[in-house]
Design a protein around this motif. Structure first.
Motif, PDB file in Angstrom:
ATOM      1  N   PHE A 129       0.832  -1.195   0.000  1.00 47.74           N
ATOM      2  CA  PHE A 129       0.000   0.000   0.000  1.00 47.74           C
ATOM      3  C   PHE A 129       0.870   1.250   0.000  1.00 47.74           C
ATOM      4  N   SER A 130       0.390   2.309  -0.619  1.00 49.04           N
ATOM      5  CA  SER A 130       1.058   3.599  -0.561  1.00 49.04           C
ATOM      6  C   SER A 130       0.765   4.281   0.771  1.00 49.04           C
ATOM      7  N   ASN A 131       1.538   5.296   1.070  1.00 50.79           N
ATOM      8  CA  ASN A 131       1.290   6.095   2.268  1.00 50.79           C
ATOM      9  C   ASN A 131      -0.074   6.762   2.153  1.00 50.79           C
ATOM     10  N   PRO A 132      -0.932   6.700   3.191  1.00 49.72           N
ATOM     11  CA  PRO A 132      -2.268   7.300   3.107  1.00 49.72           C
ATOM     12  C   PRO A 132      -2.254   8.778   2.738  1.00 49.72           C
ATOM     13  N   GLU A 133      -1.271   9.529   3.265  1.00 53.23           N
ATOM     14  CA  GLU A 133      -1.188  10.948   2.930  1.00 53.23           C
ATOM     15  C   GLU A 133      -0.885  11.134   1.437  1.00 53.23           C
ATOM     16  N   SER A 134      -0.091  10.226   0.874  1.00 49.28           N
ATOM     17  CA  SER A 134       0.228  10.315  -0.535  1.00 49.28           C
ATOM     18  C   SER A 134      -1.000  10.023  -1.385  1.00 49.28           C
ATOM     19  N   ILE A 135      -1.773   9.003  -0.973  1.00 44.02           N
ATOM     20  CA  ILE A 135      -3.022   8.687  -1.683  1.00 44.02           C
ATOM     21  C   ILE A 135      -3.947   9.891  -1.650  1.00 44.02           C
ATOM     22  N   PHE A 136      -4.051  10.497  -0.472  1.00 39.62           N
ATOM     23  CA  PHE A 136      -4.919  11.669  -0.275  1.00 39.62           C
ATOM     24  C   PHE A 136      -4.486  12.823  -1.175  1.00 39.62           C
ATOM     25  N   SER A 137      -3.191  13.137  -1.160  1.00 40.36           N
ATOM     26  CA  SER A 137      -2.687  14.268  -1.932  1.00 40.36           C
ATOM     27  C   SER A 137      -2.828  14.024  -3.429  1.00 40.36           C
ATOM     28  N   GLU A 138      -2.475  12.821  -3.879  1.00 42.72           N
ATOM     29  CA  GLU A 138      -2.564  12.508  -5.306  1.00 42.72           C
ATOM     30  C   GLU A 138      -4.007  12.530  -5.784  1.00 42.72           C
ATOM     31  N   PHE A 140      -6.559  14.445  -4.728  1.00 47.94           N
ATOM     32  CA  PHE A 140      -7.076  15.788  -4.919  1.00 47.94           C
ATOM     33  C   PHE A 140      -6.333  16.544  -6.009  1.00 47.94           C
ATOM     34  N   LYS A 141      -5.101  16.166  -6.261  1.00 49.05           N
ATOM     35  CA  LYS A 141      -4.398  16.764  -7.395  1.00 49.05           C
ATOM     36  C   LYS A 141      -5.023  16.307  -8.713  1.00 49.05           C
ATOM     37  N   SER A 142      -5.307  15.006  -8.796  1.00 54.54           N
ATOM     38  CA  SER A 142      -5.784  14.449 -10.063  1.00 54.54           C
ATOM     39  C   SER A 142      -7.219  14.810 -10.357  1.00 54.54           C
ATOM     40  N   THR A 143      -8.052  14.912  -9.293  1.00 57.86           N
ATOM     41  CA  THR A 143      -9.466  15.215  -9.531  1.00 57.86           C
ATOM     42  C   THR A 143      -9.716  16.697  -9.655  1.00 57.86           C
ATOM     43  N   ALA A 145     -10.545  18.518  -7.379  1.00 56.98           N
ATOM     44  CA  ALA A 145     -11.402  18.852  -6.243  1.00 56.98           C
ATOM     45  C   ALA A 145     -12.699  19.480  -6.637  1.00 56.98           C
ATOM     46  N   GLY A 146     -13.203  19.269  -7.831  1.00 58.44           N
ATOM     47  CA  GLY A 146     -14.400  19.953  -8.266  1.00 58.44           C
ATOM     48  C   GLY A 146     -15.676  19.186  -8.056  1.00 58.44           C
ATOM     49  N   MET A 147     -15.898  18.561  -6.915  1.00 59.70           N
ATOM     50  CA  MET A 147     -17.113  17.802  -6.673  1.00 59.70           C
ATOM     51  C   MET A 147     -18.068  18.596  -5.805  1.00 59.70           C
ATOM     52  N   GLY A 148     -19.254  18.864  -6.287  1.00 53.93           N
ATOM     53  CA  GLY A 148     -20.277  19.486  -5.467  1.00 53.93           C
ATOM     54  C   GLY A 148     -20.118  20.977  -5.330  1.00 53.93           C
ATOM     55  N   ASP A 149     -20.930  21.548  -4.431  1.00 52.97           N
ATOM     56  CA  ASP A 149     -20.949  22.994  -4.246  1.00 52.97           C
ATOM     57  C   ASP A 149     -19.744  23.484  -3.463  1.00 52.97           C
ATOM     58  N   ASP A 150     -19.152  22.576  -2.651  1.00 55.57           N
ATOM     59  CA  ASP A 150     -18.138  23.039  -1.720  1.00 55.57           C
ATOM     60  C   ASP A 150     -16.945  23.647  -2.434  1.00 55.57           C
ATOM     61  N   ASP A 151     -16.481  22.946  -3.469  1.00 48.79           N
ATOM     62  CA  ASP A 151     -15.226  23.341  -4.108  1.00 48.79           C
ATOM     63  C   ASP A 151     -14.153  23.573  -3.059  1.00 48.79           C
ATOM     64  N   ASP A 152     -14.122  22.737  -2.035  1.00 55.32           N
ATOM     65  CA  ASP A 152     -13.277  23.062  -0.897  1.00 55.32           C
ATOM     66  C   ASP A 152     -12.230  22.004  -0.610  1.00 55.32           C
ATOM     67  N   VAL A 153     -11.749  21.338  -1.646  1.00 53.38           N
ATOM     68  CA  VAL A 153     -10.652  20.449  -1.432  1.00 53.38           C
ATOM     69  C   VAL A 153      -9.377  21.287  -1.488  1.00 53.38           C
ATOM     70  N   PHE A 154      -8.224  20.684  -1.215  1.00 50.89           N
ATOM     71  CA  PHE A 154      -6.992  21.416  -0.923  1.00 50.89           C
ATOM     72  C   PHE A 154      -7.178  22.220   0.355  1.00 50.89           C
ATOM     73  N   THR A 155      -8.031  21.753   1.270  1.00 48.50           N
ATOM     74  CA  THR A 155      -8.245  22.440   2.538  1.00 48.50           C
ATOM     75  C   THR A 155      -6.967  22.403   3.362  1.00 48.50           C
ATOM     76  N   ASN A 156      -6.673  23.484   4.090  1.00 47.33           N
ATOM     77  CA  ASN A 156      -5.499  23.516   4.970  1.00 47.33           C
ATOM     78  C   ASN A 156      -5.867  22.882   6.287  1.00 47.33           C
ATOM     79  N   PHE A 157      -5.435  21.647   6.513  1.00 52.11           N
ATOM     80  CA  PHE A 157      -5.888  20.934   7.683  1.00 52.11           C
ATOM     81  C   PHE A 157      -5.211  21.387   8.966  1.00 52.11           C
TER      82      PHE A 157
END
Length: 365
Positions: A129-138, A140-143, A145-157
């Protein structure tokens, strides 16, 4: 019929889910369980790892096909069938030998309460398995983040301007001998968030705004950093909600990994009459006790300026509500459609009564 449903269960989806449904389920779960948003929850990191690893398998059509047919342990063993007594793996696809997990999937551990736990090691030649943070980052980069009204991916956690994730921890290149070697992760630019106060009328009609920002840039002629002004143009679309993000890539300060992204987060200014509830608008009309008992009339102005009469012949109960369809906010995905306007009655009781007034009320009521 699938061999097992553990990974589907981790994402709360059915085994016949489409790739789009898998993406949406992972996005929702990853944002919910990200450790930086759950600092007081010790189980969040494990849940985040579960959903990330489930997505890594199910988002790959080939791995998903194998998982559906043979289960997770088959993939982790590299295609080897379990050996009697939990011994080493037999020959996998193409005649290559793979080592298995002694004791099978159950020996890998588990979450309290029956949850699943995925190992990050699949044996000597199995799937890793890849690192979970890497899966997460990759993801949102590839998609984008344009799903739904939020448009709020790349959030600063972890606060404003923090880097999102890191380079993939399992980024490899193959050497001539077939050995895997690590490749240094590329520095990632930060994302800065700023509030964008907007009136309810602007969110109803839509608006165009200009924002002047100051950004730090590098001057190659002097080898020094300098401050420059930049004007950003942004469109507020009808129906935008509080929390919607308007994103600008590469417009902020220059830094080692590139130029910062800048996100403006829509916030609603307080309105003197209406409170927004999703696509609906709620207004409160206050009546004195006499009006509530004997009757009343009012005219209320809608968000787009229309005058709507409203009345009651009495008695009117406190909390009485009247609904006016299609006089609320436009729906962001269907701007030609609108929510409702809801009017609620609040009755103001007198703070005191004289003995004579009390007697009169007793006689009347």
């Amino acid at each position: 019929m699938v061999a097992e449903t553990k990974l589907y269960d981790a994402l709360s989806i059915n085994s016949n889910a489409t790739q789009e449904e898998i993406k949406k389920a992972y996005r929702k779960a990853a944002l919910k369980w990200h450790p930086d948003k759950n600092k007081d929850n010790p189980n969040a990191a494990e849940k985040f790892k579960e959903v990330s690893q489930a997505y890594e398998i199910l988002s790959d059509p080939e791995k998903r096909k194998l998982y559906d047919q043979y289960g997770l342990e088959f993939i982790l063993r590299g295609g080897a069938a379990p050996q009697p007594g939990g011994g080493g793996g037999g020959p996998g696809p193409g005649g290559v030998n793979f080592e298995g997990f002694p004791g099978g999937f159950a020996s890998m551990g588990g979450m309290p309460g029956g949850g699943i736990h995925f190992s990050t090691s699949g044996g000597g030649g199995g799937f890793n398995f890849s690192n979970p943070e890497s899966i997460f980052s990759e993801f949102f980069k590839s998609t984008g983040a344009g799903m739904g009204d939020d448009d709020d991916v790349f959030t600063n956690f972890s606060g404003q301007g923090q880097r999102l994730g890191g380079g993939r921890s399992r980024s490899y290149r193959d050497s001539g001998s077939g050995a895997r070697q690590h490749r240094a992760p590329t520095p990632e630019v930060t994302t800065v968030e700023r509030p964008l106060p907007v009136t309810l009328e602007e969110l109803f009609k839509g608006a165009h705004k200009k924002m002047k920002i100051k950004r730090k840039t590098y001057d190659p002629a002097t080898n020094k950093r300098k401050i420059e002004d930049k004007i950003l143009d942004m469109d507020i679309k009808p129906g935008y909600k509080a929390g919607t993000k308007i994103k600008f890539r590469g417009v902020g300060d220059q830094e080692e990994g590139g130029t910062q992204d800048l996100h403006f987060i829509v916030t609603e200014k307080e309105h003197p009459l209406f409170k927004r509830e999703d696509d609906n608008l709620r207004a409160v009309i206050e009546l004195d006790l006499k009006e509530a008992l004997t009757g009343w009339k009012r005219t209320i102005a809608t968000i787009d300026g229309k005058q709507v009469p409203i009345s009651g012949s009495g008695p009117t109960q406190p909390g009485y509500k009247e609904n006016f369809p299609h006089l609320g906010m436009p729906k962001s995905k269907k701007p030609t459609e609108r929510g409702d306007m809801m009017v609620e009655i609040k009755v103001k009781f007198p703070s005191s009564l004289t003995p004579a007034q009390k007697t009169q009320l007793k006689e009347i009521l």
